[in-house]
Design a protein around this motif. Structure first.
Motif, PDB file in Angstrom:
ATOM      1  N   ALA A   1       0.837  -1.201   0.000  1.00  0.00           N
ATOM      2  CA  ALA A   1       0.000   0.000   0.000  1.00  0.00           C
ATOM      3  C   ALA A   1       0.870   1.248   0.000  1.00  0.00           C
ATOM      4  N   ASP A   2       1.932   1.249   0.793  1.00  0.00           N
ATOM      5  CA  ASP A   2       2.847   2.391   0.809  1.00  0.00           C
ATOM      6  C   ASP A   2       3.548   2.553  -0.536  1.00  0.00           C
ATOM      7  N   THR A   3       3.913   1.435  -1.155  1.00  0.00           N
ATOM      8  CA  THR A   3       4.540   1.488  -2.479  1.00  0.00           C
ATOM      9  C   THR A   3       3.583   2.068  -3.510  1.00  0.00           C
ATOM     10  N   ALA A   4       2.323   1.634  -3.462  1.00  0.00           N
ATOM     11  CA  ALA A   4       1.321   2.156  -4.402  1.00  0.00           C
ATOM     12  C   ALA A   4       1.096   3.645  -4.184  1.00  0.00           C
ATOM     13  N   ALA A   5       1.073   4.080  -2.926  1.00  0.00           N
ATOM     14  CA  ALA A   5       0.893   5.504  -2.637  1.00  0.00           C
ATOM     15  C   ALA A   5       2.066   6.310  -3.179  1.00  0.00           C
ATOM     16  N   LYS A   6       3.280   5.807  -3.022  1.00  0.00           N
ATOM     17  CA  LYS A   6       4.449   6.523  -3.540  1.00  0.00           C
ATOM     18  C   LYS A   6       4.389   6.645  -5.058  1.00  0.00           C
ATOM     19  N   THR A   7       4.041   5.550  -5.731  1.00  0.00           N
ATOM     20  CA  THR A   7       3.936   5.591  -7.191  1.00  0.00           C
ATOM     21  C   THR A   7       2.889   6.597  -7.630  1.00  0.00           C
ATOM     22  N   MET A   8       1.734   6.560  -6.972  1.00  0.00           N
ATOM     23  CA  MET A   8       0.667   7.496  -7.313  1.00  0.00           C
ATOM     24  C   MET A   8       1.130   8.938  -7.137  1.00  0.00           C
ATOM     25  N   LEU A   9       1.798   9.228  -6.030  1.00  0.00           N
ATOM     26  CA  LEU A   9       2.249  10.598  -5.774  1.00  0.00           C
ATOM     27  C   LEU A   9       3.380  11.013  -6.711  1.00  0.00           C
ATOM     28  N   ASP A  10       4.216  10.074  -7.121  1.00  0.00           N
ATOM     29  CA  ASP A  10       5.231  10.386  -8.138  1.00  0.00           C
ATOM     30  C   ASP A  10       4.559  10.846  -9.425  1.00  0.00           C
ATOM     31  N   ARG A  11       3.522  10.153  -9.838  1.00  0.00           N
ATOM     32  CA  ARG A  11       2.786  10.528 -11.044  1.00  0.00           C
ATOM     33  C   ARG A  11       2.069  11.874 -10.842  1.00  0.00           C
ATOM     34  N   LEU A  12       1.496  12.059  -9.657  1.00  0.00           N
ATOM     35  CA  LEU A  12       0.804  13.311  -9.366  1.00  0.00           C
ATOM     36  C   LEU A  12       1.781  14.483  -9.402  1.00  0.00           C
ATOM     37  N   ALA A  13       2.999  14.276  -8.909  1.00  0.00           N
ATOM     38  CA  ALA A  13       4.009  15.333  -8.946  1.00  0.00           C
ATOM     39  C   ALA A  13       4.334  15.721 -10.381  1.00  0.00           C
ATOM     40  N   TRP A  14       4.483  14.726 -11.259  1.00  0.00           N
ATOM     41  CA  TRP A  14       4.804  15.033 -12.660  1.00  0.00           C
ATOM     42  C   TRP A  14       3.679  15.836 -13.308  1.00  0.00           C
ATOM     43  N   TRP A  15       2.461  15.333 -13.180  1.00  0.00           N
ATOM     44  CA  TRP A  15       1.320  16.015 -13.784  1.00  0.00           C
ATOM     45  C   TRP A  15       1.067  17.372 -13.129  1.00  0.00           C
ATOM     46  N   GLY A  16       1.230  17.434 -11.818  1.00  0.00           N
ATOM     47  CA  GLY A  16       1.012  18.695 -11.127  1.00  0.00           C
ATOM     48  C   GLY A  16       1.958  19.777 -11.597  1.00  0.00           C
TER      49      GLY A  16
END
Length: 196
Positions: free
Chosen positions: A167-182
């Motif tokens: 779950a922590d790994t999935a959250a990190k991946t999601m936030l990495d993508r959010l950082a790029w798009w953001g």
């Protein structure tokens, strides 16, 4: 280095006995641990919005309704990106979340939206699929990578930490993508105002 992205974490459940605050605080912790993001947790149970809408395009006539909106609307407008925390109720997302979305329009324009969903067997994924179409209509960009927490009641320990490292790994991946798009969309909005 650019300023950290302002991430609004929108906690969508208002149900008594909800697990939503645990999920939202877990997400907020992940966001605040990053140097490229700051978190603003908006809990719809603590900041309820009116449920009666004025005529399209008009502000509410009632001052109490306007006050409720002032507690949320500027925070959504200031956000560079969003993480929506959505439980699944009856194969969809809660009315409180739809109400908050519908009160706003330009606040969502050309901004990325990530999802963390939870529930029973499906982990809230059906709620997310419904939300994707809603945010597309509001000119937002939804991320492919999301976090779905099946059997959510057993997913966190007493301190609110995820018991499964995945779950922590999935959250990190999601936030990495959010950082790029953001960052990409913030730069684009600054360069060329979004026309909707």
């Amino acid at each position: 280095m650019s300023a950290p992205l302002r991430v609004a974490v929108l906690q969508g459940s208002t149900r008594e006995g909800r697990v939503g605050p645990t999920v939202a605080n877990w997400v907020r912790t992940h966001v605040t641990e990053r140097p490229d993001m700051t978190a603003d947790l908006i809990d719809l149970a603590e900041t309820p919005l009116p449920t009666t809408f004025p005529h399209l395009g008009q502000a509410p006539a009632d001052e109490a309704d306007r006050a409720l909106l002032r507690a949320v609307s500027p925070r959504l407008a200031d956000a560079d990106a969003f993480v929506v925390i959505a439980p699944e109720y009856n194969h969809s997302y809660p009315a409180s979340l739809k109400n908050a979305i519908d009160w706003h329009h330009k606040e969502w324009h050309a901004k990325p939206v990530a999802f963390v969903s939870y529930g029973g067997f499906s982990g809230g994924l059906r709620a997310v699929e419904h939300l994707r179409g809603v945010f597309a209509e509001l000119h937002a960009v939804t991320l492919r990578d999301s976090v779905g927490l099946a059997g959510v009641w057993a997913q966190f320990d007493a301190e609110g930490n995820a018991v499964d490292p995945a779950a922590d790994t999935a959250a990190k991946t999601m936030l990495d993508r959010l950082a790029w798009w953001g960052e990409a969309l913030r730069t684009a909005r600054a360069t060329t105002p979004y026309a909707a």
